[in-house]
Write an enzyme that holds these catalytic residues in place. Structure first.
Site, PDB file in Angstrom:
ATOM      1  N   LEU A  55       0.815  -1.216   0.000  1.00 36.42           N
ATOM      2  CA  LEU A  55       0.000   0.000   0.000  1.00 36.42           C
ATOM      3  C   LEU A  55       0.846   1.262   0.000  1.00 36.42           C
ATOM      4  CD1 LEU A  55      -3.026  -0.397   2.427  1.00 36.42           C
ATOM      5  CD2 LEU A  55      -3.065  -0.006  -0.038  1.00 36.42           C
ATOM      6  N   ALA A  79      -2.295  -3.222   7.892  1.00 31.97           N
ATOM      7  CA  ALA A  79      -1.669  -2.295   8.840  1.00 31.97           C
ATOM      8  C   ALA A  79      -0.676  -3.085   9.672  1.00 31.97           C
ATOM      9  CB  ALA A  79      -2.728  -1.680   9.755  1.00 31.97           C
ATOM     10  N   TYR A  80       0.181  -2.380  10.407  1.00 27.33           N
ATOM     11  CA  TYR A  80       0.970  -3.035  11.445  1.00 27.33           C
ATOM     12  C   TYR A  80       0.183  -2.963  12.754  1.00 27.33           C
ATOM     13  CZ  TYR A  80       4.942  -2.996   8.255  1.00 27.33           C
ATOM     14  OH  TYR A  80       5.777  -3.195   7.192  1.00 27.33           O
ATOM     15  N   TYR A 145       0.468   2.888  18.068  1.00 25.27           N
ATOM     16  CA  TYR A 145      -0.463   2.072  17.285  1.00 25.27           C
ATOM     17  C   TYR A 145      -1.889   2.641  17.361  1.00 25.27           C
ATOM     18  CZ  TYR A 145      -3.703  -1.741  16.312  1.00 25.27           C
ATOM     19  OH  TYR A 145      -4.749  -2.482  15.837  1.00 25.27           O
ATOM     20  N   LEU A 194      -2.508 -13.025  24.389  1.00 27.98           N
ATOM     21  CA  LEU A 194      -2.618 -14.004  25.478  1.00 27.98           C
ATOM     22  C   LEU A 194      -2.888 -15.426  24.960  1.00 27.98           C
ATOM     23  CD1 LEU A 194      -2.928 -14.213  28.705  1.00 27.98           C
ATOM     24  CD2 LEU A 194      -5.381 -14.242  28.234  1.00 27.98           C
ATOM     25  N   GLY A 288       1.225   0.308  30.110  1.00 30.53           N
ATOM     26  CA  GLY A 288       0.227   0.702  29.111  1.00 30.53           C
ATOM     27  C   GLY A 288      -0.991  -0.205  29.048  1.00 30.53           C
TER      28      GLY A 288
HETATM   29  N1  LIG Z   1      -5.944  -8.774  16.058  1.00 28.83           N
HETATM   30  C1  LIG Z   1      -6.613  -7.947  16.857  1.00 28.83           C
HETATM   31  O1  LIG Z   1      -6.981  -8.279  18.008  1.00 28.83           O
HETATM   32  C2  LIG Z   1      -6.999  -6.576  16.337  1.00 28.83           C
HETATM   33  C3  LIG Z   1      -7.692  -5.720  17.201  1.00 28.83           C
HETATM   34  C4  LIG Z   1      -8.059  -4.463  16.738  1.00 28.83           C
HETATM   35  C5  LIG Z   1      -7.757  -4.080  15.437  1.00 28.83           C
HETATM   36  N2  LIG Z   1      -7.070  -4.922  14.625  1.00 28.83           N
HETATM   37  C6  LIG Z   1      -6.780  -4.448  13.243  1.00 28.83           C
HETATM   38  O2  LIG Z   1      -7.238  -5.427  12.333  1.00 28.83           O
HETATM   39  C7  LIG Z   1      -6.415  -5.438  11.161  1.00 28.83           C
HETATM   40  C8  LIG Z   1      -5.986  -6.867  10.876  1.00 28.83           C
HETATM   41  O3  LIG Z   1      -5.294  -7.381  12.011  1.00 28.83           O
HETATM   42  P1  LIG Z   1      -4.734  -8.866  12.041  1.00 28.83           P
HETATM   43  O4  LIG Z   1      -4.703  -9.289  13.459  1.00 28.83           O
HETATM   44  O5  LIG Z   1      -5.451  -9.687  11.033  1.00 28.83           O
HETATM   45  O6  LIG Z   1      -3.216  -8.612  11.581  1.00 28.83           O
HETATM   46  P2  LIG Z   1      -2.322  -9.344  10.455  1.00 28.83           P
HETATM   47  O7  LIG Z   1      -0.945  -8.811  10.576  1.00 28.83           O
HETATM   48  O8  LIG Z   1      -2.517 -10.802  10.522  1.00 28.83           O
HETATM   49  O9  LIG Z   1      -2.983  -8.789   9.095  1.00 28.83           O
HETATM   50  C9  LIG Z   1      -2.569  -7.589   8.459  1.00 28.83           C
HETATM   51  C10 LIG Z   1      -2.251  -7.924   7.016  1.00 28.83           C
HETATM   52  O10 LIG Z   1      -1.929  -6.712   6.329  1.00 28.83           O
HETATM   53  C11 LIG Z   1      -0.771  -6.944   5.508  1.00 28.83           C
HETATM   54  N3  LIG Z   1      -0.114  -5.638   5.353  1.00 28.83           N
HETATM   55  C12 LIG Z   1       0.432  -4.867   6.337  1.00 28.83           C
HETATM   56  N4  LIG Z   1       0.923  -3.740   5.793  1.00 28.83           N
HETATM   57  C13 LIG Z   1       0.672  -3.774   4.455  1.00 28.83           C
HETATM   58  C14 LIG Z   1       0.935  -2.891   3.370  1.00 28.83           C
HETATM   59  N5  LIG Z   1       1.591  -1.727   3.526  1.00 28.83           N
HETATM   60  N6  LIG Z   1       0.528  -3.262   2.129  1.00 28.83           N
HETATM   61  C15 LIG Z   1      -0.121  -4.438   1.929  1.00 28.83           C
HETATM   62  N7  LIG Z   1      -0.397  -5.304   2.927  1.00 28.83           N
HETATM   63  C16 LIG Z   1       0.001  -4.980   4.173  1.00 28.83           C
HETATM   64  C17 LIG Z   1       0.039  -7.984   6.274  1.00 28.83           C
HETATM   65  O11 LIG Z   1       0.910  -8.725   5.435  1.00 28.83           O
HETATM   66  C18 LIG Z   1      -1.057  -8.868   6.865  1.00 28.83           C
HETATM   67  O12 LIG Z   1      -1.424  -9.919   5.987  1.00 28.83           O
HETATM   68  C19 LIG Z   1      -5.269  -4.481  11.442  1.00 28.83           C
HETATM   69  O13 LIG Z   1      -5.541  -3.247  10.796  1.00 28.83           O
HETATM   70  C20 LIG Z   1      -5.304  -4.318  12.943  1.00 28.83           C
HETATM   71  O14 LIG Z   1      -4.801  -3.063  13.338  1.00 28.83           O
HETATM   72  C21 LIG Z   1      -6.675  -6.161  15.045  1.00 28.83           C
END
Ligand SMILES: NC(=O)c1ccc[n+]([C@@H]2O[C@H](COP(=O)([O-])OP(=O)(O)OC[C@H]3O[C@@H](n4cnc5c(N)ncnc54)[C@H](O)[C@@H]3O)[C@@H](O)[C@H]2O)c1
Length: 333
Positions: A55, A79-80, A145, A194, A288
């Protein structure tokens, strides 16, 4: 709504994205996935095109809209996601989570696509003033974050105002669980949450399992969180997109079950489901970490007609099924 409309899923090879892709497919929606595979896994997506791109490369995302002119909505997961890392490397998080979002929005504007469902987080609230937490709770992120997600929401609000992009930030509480057939699940490394840490311990991949802090002012002294099954998150994303297609205005929604579970309650459910007792150690509090947080999900129920179907038992059952059959994640798939 016509099911021939294609949905673009950024980050669709990640944990929550891949479960949402499956649910979209189950409901008959054509899907195209865009992921740089930095954290995601190609094997997490079946029967849909996966475009490997970043992206942060504006041309790469614009090319996707040109190649798929029937894209009618975007679900944006990419996202990260690590709170701790974000405090050490703020630039990495602001760049990816905000600039990536701007590049996506610009590509949407250029392609005339107006509907965006966004992965936000309860981390935008920080330590809440009131429980359960409603969407009216003020923004008070306590990490880079959380701040990056808040800023992304604000960027989207300006694209709504200036370019007519309608968007729904979905503020997830703690995503957990895996698919009920055990085919996909949380393969994120290094595990910091966890339940995945606990699963690694049970599989002998960790020497010890620590709970961070047992001196919190909660009934058993451990932190309380609202764990929401990943398949419940998946259905909410589709409901949110359909809400926007039906003319709904931009609006944030909390996605949680509305019930908190302490770290020790999670551990005890794992003992019950796995049928094994094991030792738990207590470490110091993690800086935090909020003492307790759970969602008021009234708005999502009322406006989206969404209902979480699963609780802690199903979360642990599916997580254990996934981790015990895929101890090395998708390498075993
Ligand atoms: N897991 C949780 O409990 C949680 C809670 C709240 C919000 N989120 C949000 O949900 C979303 C997904 O989380 P997740 O747990 O599936 O994480 P994840 O890391 O498994 O999934 C994120 C995906 O985005 C891809 N990615 C990251 N940066 C990119 C870029 N610049 N271009 C293209 N692809 C990119 C990664 O390769 C990965 O496949 C995130 O935005 C995260 O902030 C997650």
């Amino acid at each position: 709504m016509s099911l021939s409309r294609t949905i673009l899923v950024t980050g669709g090879c990640g944990y929550i994205g891949s479960h949402t892709v499956r649910e979209l497919q189950r409901q008959g929606y054509p899907v195209v996935v865009f992921d740089n595979l930095v954290k995601g896994h190609r094997a997490a997506v079946r029967d849909a095109p996966v475009i490997v791109g970043d992206l942060l490369d504006p041309e790469a995302i614009q090319a996707v809209f040109r190649a798929y002119p029937d894209i009618a909505g975007v679900i944006h997961f990419a996202a990260y996601i690590e709170v701790g890392e974000s405090m050490e490397q703020p630039g990495k998080y602001f760049r990816n989570n905000i600039q990536g979002c701007v590049n996506l929005l610009e590509a949407m504007v250029a392609a005339g696509v107006r509907y965006l469902v966004f992965s936000s987080t309860c981390a935008v609230y920080g330590t809440p003033q009131r429980l359960p937490v409603s969407e009216d709770e003020p923004y008070k992120p306590e990490s880079v974050y959380g701040a990056s997600k808040r800023m992304a929401e604000e960027v989207m609000a300006w694209y709504d105002r200036t370019k007519g992009i309608r968007f729904t930030p979905l503020r997830y509480f703690n995503a957990a669980g895996a698919s009920f057939d055990g085919a996909i699940g949380d393969a994120y490394k290094p595990a910091s949450r966890l339940i995945p840490r606990l699963m690694e311990y049970l599989l002998g991949q960790r020497e010890e399992f620590f709970i961070n802090g047992n001196d919190y002012p909660t009934p058993d002294g451990t932190c309380i969180r609202d764990y929401i099954h990943v398949d419940d998150l998946a259905t909410a994303h589709i409901a949110a997109l359909e809400y926007l297609w039906a003319g709904g205005e931009s609006m944030a929604f909390n996605l949680g079950t509305g019930r908190g579970a302490s770290n020790l309650e999670v551990v005890n459910m794992v003992r019950e489901v796995v049928g094994r007792d094991f030792e738990v150690k207590f470490g110091p509090r993690r800086p935090g970490d909020a003492t307790q947080i759970w969602a008021d999900n009234t708005r999502a129920r009322r406006v989206l007609g969404w209902e979480p179907r699963y609780g802690l038992r199903e979360i642990i059952e599916t997580d254990w099924l996934w981790h015990s059959t895929h101890p090395h994640g998708f390498e075993d798939a």
